[in-house]
Design a protein around this motif. Structure first.
Motif, PDB file in Angstrom:
ATOM      1  N   PRO A 105       0.822  -1.217   0.000  1.00  0.00           N
ATOM      2  CA  PRO A 105       0.000   0.000   0.000  1.00  0.00           C
ATOM      3  C   PRO A 105       0.852   1.261   0.000  1.00  0.00           C
ATOM      4  CG  PRO A 105       0.001  -1.024   2.174  1.00  0.00           C
ATOM      5  CD  PRO A 105       0.693  -1.983   1.252  1.00  0.00           C
ATOM      6  N   SER A 135      -8.482   2.196  -3.227  1.00  0.00           N
ATOM      7  CA  SER A 135      -7.753   0.933  -3.040  1.00  0.00           C
ATOM      8  C   SER A 135      -7.048   0.519  -4.333  1.00  0.00           C
ATOM      9  CB  SER A 135      -8.703  -0.178  -2.591  1.00  0.00           C
ATOM     10  OG  SER A 135      -8.978  -0.095  -1.212  1.00  0.00           O
ATOM     11  N   TYR A 150      -5.096   1.836   0.455  1.00  0.00           N
ATOM     12  CA  TYR A 150      -5.923   0.692   0.833  1.00  0.00           C
ATOM     13  C   TYR A 150      -6.961   1.041   1.896  1.00  0.00           C
ATOM     14  CZ  TYR A 150      -2.740  -2.570  -1.566  1.00  0.00           C
ATOM     15  OH  TYR A 150      -2.000  -3.254  -2.501  1.00  0.00           O
ATOM     16  N   LEU A 202      -8.976  -0.242   4.898  1.00  0.00           N
ATOM     17  CA  LEU A 202      -8.756  -1.313   5.873  1.00  0.00           C
ATOM     18  C   LEU A 202      -9.689  -1.126   7.069  1.00  0.00           C
ATOM     19  CD1 LEU A 202      -6.982  -3.758   6.730  1.00  0.00           C
ATOM     20  CD2 LEU A 202      -5.517  -2.106   7.930  1.00  0.00           C
ATOM     21  N   THR A 241     -13.245  -3.923  -2.392  1.00  0.00           N
ATOM     22  CA  THR A 241     -12.013  -4.667  -2.608  1.00  0.00           C
ATOM     23  C   THR A 241     -11.488  -5.142  -1.263  1.00  0.00           C
ATOM     24  OG1 THR A 241     -11.510  -3.255  -4.506  1.00  0.00           O
ATOM     25  CG2 THR A 241      -9.704  -4.570  -3.604  1.00  0.00           C
ATOM     26  N   ASP A 242     -11.149  -6.420  -1.182  1.00  0.00           N
ATOM     27  CA  ASP A 242     -10.686  -6.997   0.079  1.00  0.00           C
ATOM     28  C   ASP A 242      -9.191  -6.757   0.251  1.00  0.00           C
ATOM     29  OD1 ASP A 242      -9.992  -8.532   2.254  1.00  0.00           O
ATOM     30  OD2 ASP A 242     -11.021 -10.341   1.598  1.00  0.00           O
ATOM     31  N   ARG A 243      -8.851  -5.834   1.148  1.00  0.00           N
ATOM     32  CA  ARG A 243      -7.456  -5.559   1.471  1.00  0.00           C
ATOM     33  C   ARG A 243      -7.091  -6.043   2.872  1.00  0.00           C
ATOM     34  NH1 ARG A 243      -5.270  -4.769  -3.491  1.00  0.00           N
ATOM     35  NH2 ARG A 243      -6.002  -2.870  -4.520  1.00  0.00           N
ATOM     36  N   PRO A 270      -5.044  -9.818   3.201  1.00  0.00           N
ATOM     37  CA  PRO A 270      -5.867  -9.574   2.004  1.00  0.00           C
ATOM     38  C   PRO A 270      -6.250 -10.859   1.283  1.00  0.00           C
ATOM     39  CG  PRO A 270      -4.064  -8.002   2.093  1.00  0.00           C
ATOM     40  CD  PRO A 270      -3.836  -8.982   3.209  1.00  0.00           C
ATOM     41  N   GLU A 271      -7.571 -10.997   1.043  1.00  0.00           N
ATOM     42  CA  GLU A 271      -8.132 -12.102   0.271  1.00  0.00           C
ATOM     43  C   GLU A 271      -7.793 -13.481   0.842  1.00  0.00           C
ATOM     44  OE1 GLU A 271      -6.992 -11.495  -3.777  1.00  0.00           O
ATOM     45  OE2 GLU A 271      -8.129  -9.637  -3.966  1.00  0.00           O
ATOM     46  N   PHE A 306       0.964  -6.946   5.805  1.00  0.00           N
ATOM     47  CA  PHE A 306       1.500  -6.613   4.489  1.00  0.00           C
ATOM     48  C   PHE A 306       2.996  -6.907   4.387  1.00  0.00           C
ATOM     49  CE2 PHE A 306      -2.223  -3.799   5.048  1.00  0.00           C
ATOM     50  CZ  PHE A 306      -2.994  -4.282   4.009  1.00  0.00           C
TER      51      PHE A 306
END
Length: 301
Positions: free
Chosen positions: A3, A36, A41, A43, A63-65, A78-79, A208
């Motif tokens: 990010p 994102s 991102y 969150l 969006t899945d972050r 994420p995801e 991350f």
């Protein structure tokens, strides 16, 4: 992709009305997705369980972050489908507390809770992995659970405070009640540090796999959002209708307090525009302003 910045949001009272899933104001979810995609991102950082936040992400097509949930007691990358528990060993104390309270689920996760020799029925959030959440006031959660209130929120809080201080003072902490009558018991690390939203920077590094932190902005409205805004790396944003303690904290930290309330007005959007003005997004400032203007220009022109 790492990010460029993290836009961290509380949920209840910030993005949504309490215990609902639709993000407000209309158009904000589209903006968060565009941000994102540009590397800034979205969150969620919340006291809610991960399963609840996953439903919010799905409902609003976000969006899945990743997710930080249960006041940073758990997180999901994420995801990913794997729920990670921060300092998993200390969950044992939560299990011991549940056993002492005699939490016996009956219909629809309504539990018989033993307090001062009496049984009181109240919901216990079944999706928590690392904390205990009791709901004491039926009028705020009638869309999920039906029960009769036989003890006040304050009485439940005082009772939990007493037994936690007597038996688990070095392992657990009771958070003051939320506006909807929810009460949470959270954990402490083996060194005695409270596991709450103040761990936002630590958890983001893990999620991350980063050594250097990007800029972080935290949007919130409640007293339990103060810890998330405490680290020096975090820019604090709140709203005109937020908890007075949070407003005072943000003012002292020289963060931003919106003129409009949230969530059903434009407090969050005002906060995003303020970040643009303060160069939070750096070389992407003009891009972010265009993204905001595409949806909210008529309101903020």
């Amino acid at each position: 992709m790492e990010p460029k910045s993290v836009l961290a949001f509380d949920i209840d009272g910030t993005l949504t009305k309490r215990n609902t899933y639709n993000i407000l104001p209309e158009g904000l979810a589209t903006v968060l997705n565009a941000l994102s995609k540009a590397g800034h991102y979205f969150l969620p950082v919340t006291g809610k369980p991960i399963a609840y936040v996953s439903r919010l992400i799905q409902t609003n097509h976000l969006t899945d972050r990743g997710i930080i949930a249960e006041n940073a007691g758990v997180y999901r990358k994420p995801e990913s489908e794997t729920i990670e528990i921060f300092e998993k060993e200390s969950v044992k104390a939560i299990c011991e507390l549940k056993e002492m309270l005699g939490l016996v689920p009956s219909a629809g996760n309504i539990c018989d809770v033993f307090i001062e020799g009496r049984i009181h029925k109240m919901p216990v959030d079944p999706e928590d992995h690392s904390i205990l959440t009791l709901f004491t006031d039926p009028k705020f959660i009638s869309h999920r659970w039906q029960f009769e209130q036989t003890i006040t929120t304050e009485e439940v809080f005082d009772f939990l405070q007493k037994i936690v201080q007597d038996k688990w003072d070095d392992q657990l902490k009771v958070i003051p009640p939320f506006p909807d009558g929810g009460i949470q018991v959270i954990r402490k690390t083996h060194t005695g540090r409270i596991i709450d939203k103040s761990l936002i920077v630590d958890v983001i590094k893990i999620m991350f796999e980063m050594t250097e932190m990007p800029p972080i902005a935290m949007f919130g409205d409640g007293h339990n959002d103060v810890p998330a805004m405490t680290p020096k790396e975090v820019t604090a944003i709140t709203f005109s209708n937020a908890h007075p303690l949070l407003i005072d904290f943000v003012k002292n930290k020289k963060g931003y307090i919106s003129q409009s309330p949230a969530p059903d007005n434009y407090g969050t959007v005002e906060g995003l525009y303020w970040l643009v003005k303060t160069n939070f997004f750096k070389e992407d400032s003009n891009l972010v302003k265009r993204i905001l203007d595409n949806t909210f220009k008529d309101r903020f022109s």
